[in-house]
Design an enzyme around this catalytic site. Structure first.
Site, PDB file in Angstrom:
ATOM      1  N   ASP A  72      58.720  51.592  30.501  1.00  0.00           N
ATOM      2  CA  ASP A  72      57.321  51.415  31.374  1.00  0.00           C
ATOM      3  C   ASP A  72      56.270  51.586  30.988  1.00  0.00           C
ATOM      4  OD1 ASP A  72      58.310  53.913  31.406  1.00  0.00           O
ATOM      5  OD2 ASP A  72      58.232  53.819  34.230  1.00  0.00           O
ATOM      6  N   ASP A 482      57.275  64.838  32.764  1.00  0.00           N
ATOM      7  CA  ASP A 482      58.559  64.120  33.663  1.00  0.00           C
ATOM      8  C   ASP A 482      59.987  65.654  33.141  1.00  0.00           C
ATOM      9  OD1 ASP A 482      57.490  62.712  34.901  1.00  0.00           O
ATOM     10  OD2 ASP A 482      57.972  60.804  33.773  1.00  0.00           O
TER      11      ASP A 482
END
Length: 881
Positions: A72, A482
């Site tokens: 992404d 993350d």
């Protein structure tokens, strides 16, 4: 893992990235004498293996073992079967086009496997100022040409796991379709992706938005046209495929079809409503279009879903869902057909976060299903698979969950699922953190366990917020989005675990005590729990601190030079200081909330801050700050600064914006005054490394624009002159979060990227890895495996024909016909004119007697393409076969 990363300088402020070195001289740099020179660097990743969402995996249906993956925010990759690794394909994306590292779709040409296409762009709202593009390659992604689009694409937008939105006509491979977001409809190219025009006859641009009330435009964008599928049974070679199916983000009108090669379109009659069709996969042999439905666009959310089968001849719709609708709490997305056994279909419950994702398999075209795991007696589970994460042990997250959860998990956000079209035993699927796969999939049908392992080596997809290279202990500490961050004791090996206890969802800042590098502090985000942690063993083990009232996020943090105290500027409240390890914090005065904080590297009582154009100084350990009288500094908050180790009061500051002051500043009086370095047009990071041989001042590194060129630069003379150390093939999009040199290895630099992990570079000849000179005889096999009008692909095998083991190798040759390597895998290379040098990678440097090391490359060529006359290993000429 929830990944909604916004690329703004405010969210990527660096802090505490301080590298030691020899004592520095506190003197200003003279005027730059000339434009920057260039150096040849070897670039690698500090290995993490994965770390981010892989929403798409594409196998070529015309050539065995050719596969691609899209991420992404971190570019695209090509699979290398010989080494079971991924090769990055978009490292050439530059600073101005940073959004083109987000890949919303990939298409591999089934007619001409050398052709591959990528639809790129990261955000459709104003976070990304540039329009999207379709990149096209005729050498499998080694080089690209760009066709700009008149609208934006969203590789990191909601709905990015749906697709593929980009597709090549399997009969007329000059024809491609692209589904656009934001109401821009369906687009077509008739010249192999060079130009694009809207298909004005297509009736529905979509209408689904995740959250209409979102004023940022992120969740309120129309997700548009989400997939294109050709029915290869309707056409012949050289003529456009007649029947084309298109998926639309519209819960009432999700699927359309054309039976006249895209001239006219009709909504498929009788289709289910109330859902979005995430995927549409056609089994032309049996005449079935399979569709995976969810009630939302994903990739995180989804509460209900269905699987349907559409008979292309009769128009009959059949609900083939493996569970009753009332029993679903997830949507379906991942969807694949076994091309060797077309009645075999698989699908994923992509949004089943708890207790785990689910994978379903049918061998009778969806008539009956089995699943990857099932409950025996709740909460106990029985798995059809075993998981082996020994190559990436951090995938357990150091978790010990209670049943029915397990660690490691089968996955989450599993929107990419593909069975190898040439090998029914191989399957790959993407998760929010890695690519998993198996090579004994058909054991499933015999009720025999199959093994799932990470298939992710070489695919590095982390967003890096901060970096530190202490003068002792581990060479690299990282703060990551993350997955928190890692302590790398060996850059070539995957660390066993990320930072834990506490395990931040994202680490925003880290620092170490300059004179006591075993003392380390980090700050970060955590949904519930403390936002700061400390280590007394160089980051190997951690313990949590205590938050002051009002903290909502990590912010920036600084450690005193001797580790006796800390200054923290968290999100949600003002700047605070603590004596000792953060059990009690006291508000600092004289400095605004949200300031970036750093420490002096010599005086443990001196700390610095910056906010909105003002520089702040504390000489009482962070209790009080005073604003410096320095003027002319960047007016906004897009600033990174560091104090120089070994020189009390010496500060370097980088940052700014195009509509105001922008560049690199230097202070030798604790920020009372700053001098802007001439010749540095823009600078966004600053870091220090070991001084050059014969020099007394530490090496400077910056991500900057110097002499009109954007790149990564090095200075060994206090900024008087600069050398560009990266090149146009190694740019990695946005590199503005952090940079640091290595205090122990001259020339080595660590660069933070937004999606390609931590890349590090060594200069040829003087870096940390000396030129290997293995003994004994050698043999080289050079084979051209593919050739096209202006390029070719070759494989090289280097064999140790002597009696002693090689512990590293360097092979050189010269091209006679002007060939130039554009991409090389399983080695690192440098080329100057016709002369080429290829070195071993981390994993193929050891070559025992009688064994070989192999690498491959693509290159440009003119009319001639002769084999090199000789190859040399050190001072010896190898036998050429």
């Amino acid at each position: 893992m929830r990944r909604t990363r916004v690329l703004t300088a405010v969210l990527a402020l660096a802090a505490g990235l301080l590298a030691g070195g020899p004592p520095a001289l506190a003197a200003d740099a003279p005027e730059p004498a000339s434009a920057p020179a260039a150096d040849t660097y070897t670039w690698k990743n500090a290995r993490i293996d994965g770390g981010g969402f892989v929403p798409g995996i594409v196998f070529n249906r015309g050539e065995k073992d050719l596969a691609y993956a899209r991420t992404d925010i971190g570019g695209a990759y090509r699979w290398q079967e010989a080494t079971k690794t991924w090769t990055p394909l978009l490292d050439s994306v530059g600073w101005d086009d940073w959004g083109h590292t987000g890949v919303v779709s990939l298409a591999s040409d089934p007619v001409d496997p050398d052709r591959v296409y990528a639809a790129v762009g990261t955000y459709t709202n104003d976070w990304d100022p540039a329009n999207g593009a379709v990149l096209r390659s005729t050498d499998r992604g080694a080089s690209w040409r760009k066709a700009g689009l008149p609208f934006k694409l969203g590789g990191n937008m909601p709905g990015r796991g749906m697709g593929e939105r980009l597709a090549v006509d399997p009969h007329d491979n000059d024809v491609l379709y692209l589904g656009a977001p934001s109401g821009h409809g369906l687009w077509r190219s008739a010249d192999a992706g060079a130009t694009w025009s809207e298909v004005t006859s297509f009736p529905n641009p979509g209408n689904y938005v995740q959250d209409p009330s979102d004023t940022t435009g992120y969740a309120s964008d129309n997700q548009g046209i989400v997939w294109v599928t050709f029915d290869e049974s309707t056409g012949g070679a050289g003529t456009a495929t007649k029947t084309v199916y298109v998926g639309v983000a519209d819960k009432e009108n999700a699927v359309y079809r054309s039976t006249d090669a895209g001239a006219t379109w009709q909504r498929l009659a009788g289709q289910p409503t109330g859902y979005l069709a995430h995927k549409g996969v056609l089994d032309a042999e049996n005449g079935y279009l399979y569709l995976a439905y969810s009630d939302t666009g994903g990739p995180y959310d989804g509460g209900k879903g269905r699987l349907y089968r559409y008979a292309t001849e009769s128009g009959t719709w059949t609900d083939i869902s493996p569970v009753a609708e009332a029993d679903t709490y997830y949507g379906f997305s991942g969807l694949t057909v076994d091309r060797q056994n077309p009645g075999t279909v698989m699908a994923t419950a992509y949004s089943s976060w708890w207790p785990d994702t689910q994978i379903f398999r049918s061998t009778d075209s969806g008539g009956t299903w089995t699943q990857a795991w099932r409950y025996t007696s709740y909460p106990d589970r029985e798995n059809r698979y075993t998981m082996d994460v020994s190559s990436s042990p951090w995938l357990t997250w150091d978790a010990n969950p209670s049943p029915p959860e397990q660690s490691p998990k089968l996955g989450w956000m599993t929107e990419a699922l593909e069975i190898d079209p040439f090998d029914p035993d191989r399957m790959m699927y993407g998760t929010g953190a890695t690519v998993y796969g198996t090579e004994d999939l058909t054991n499933w049908d015999d009720d025999t366990p199959f093994t799932i392992r990470p298939m992710v080596r070489g695919l590095e997809e982390t967003a890096v917020n901060d970096l530190a290279s202490p003068p002792s202990g581990a060479p690299l500490l990282s703060a990551l989005g993350d997955i928190g961050g890692f302590r790398h004791t060996d850059l070539t090996e995957v660390p066993s675990m990320m930072f834990t206890r506490p395990n931040f969802t994202s680490t925003t800042s880290l620092d170490f005590a300059e004179s006591d590098p075993d003392t380390v502090v980090r700050a970060g985000h955590l949904d519930s729990g403390p936002h700061i942690a400390f280590s007394t063993d160089n980051g190997a083990n951690w313990f949590a601190g205590t938050d002051p009232s009002g903290v909502s996020g990590g912010g920036t943090v600084a450690a005193a030079a001797d580790g006796s105290r800390f200054v923290w500027s968290p999100q949600g409240t003002g700047v605070h200081y603590a004596i000792g390890f953060g059990t009690s914090w006291t508000a600092s005065s004289g400095i605004p909330a949200g300031a970036v904080v750093e420490s002096d590297r010599e005086d443990p009582m001196t700390f610095y801050g910056f906010k909105s154009g003002r520089f702040y100084v504390s000489t009482d350990g962070g209790a009080t700050f005073e604003a410096s009288s320095a003027t002319g500094l960047p007016e906004g908050d897009s600033v990174r600064f560091k104090a120089l180790p070994g020189a009390e009061g010496e500060v370097w500051l980088a940052g700014g914006a195009s509509d105001g002051p922008y560049g690199l500043w230097h202070s030798t009086d604790s920020g009372a005054t700053f001098r802007k370095l001439p010749g540095v047009g823009e600078a966004d990071t600053i870091g220090f490394g070991k001084a050059a041989p014969g020099a007394s001042y530490q090496t400077l590194f910056t991500s900057a624009e110097i002499g009109g060129v954007r790149g990564i630069f090095r200075s060994t003379d206090r900024g008087a002159t600069w050398t560009r150390v990266n090149d146009d093939a190694h740019q990695w999009g946005w590199t503005g979060a952090a940079i640091t040199g290595d205090p122990r290895v001259y020339g080595r630099v660590y660069v933070a990227t937004n999606g390609r992990g931590v890349v590090y570079g060594d200069t040829a000849g003087t870096g940390g890895e000396p030129d290997p000179d293995p003994s004994g005889t050698c043999e080289v096999t050079y084979r051209i495996t593919n050739q096209w009008a202006d390029g070719f692909q070759a494989d090289v095998r280097l064999t140790n024909t002597g009696s002693a083991t090689w512990n590293g190798w360097s092979l050189t040759w010269s091209f006679a016909d002007g060939q130039k390597i554009s991409q090389l895998w399983n080695g690192s290379h440098a080329q100057s004119g016709p002369a080429v040098t290829v070195r071993n990678t981390d994993w193929n440097g050891t070559v025992t007697a009688g064994s070989s090391a192999a690498f491959g490359f693509t290159a440009t060529r003119s009319a001639a393409n002769g084999t090199p006359a000789s190859f040399r290993l050190g001072d010896r000429t190898c036998t050429l076969r």
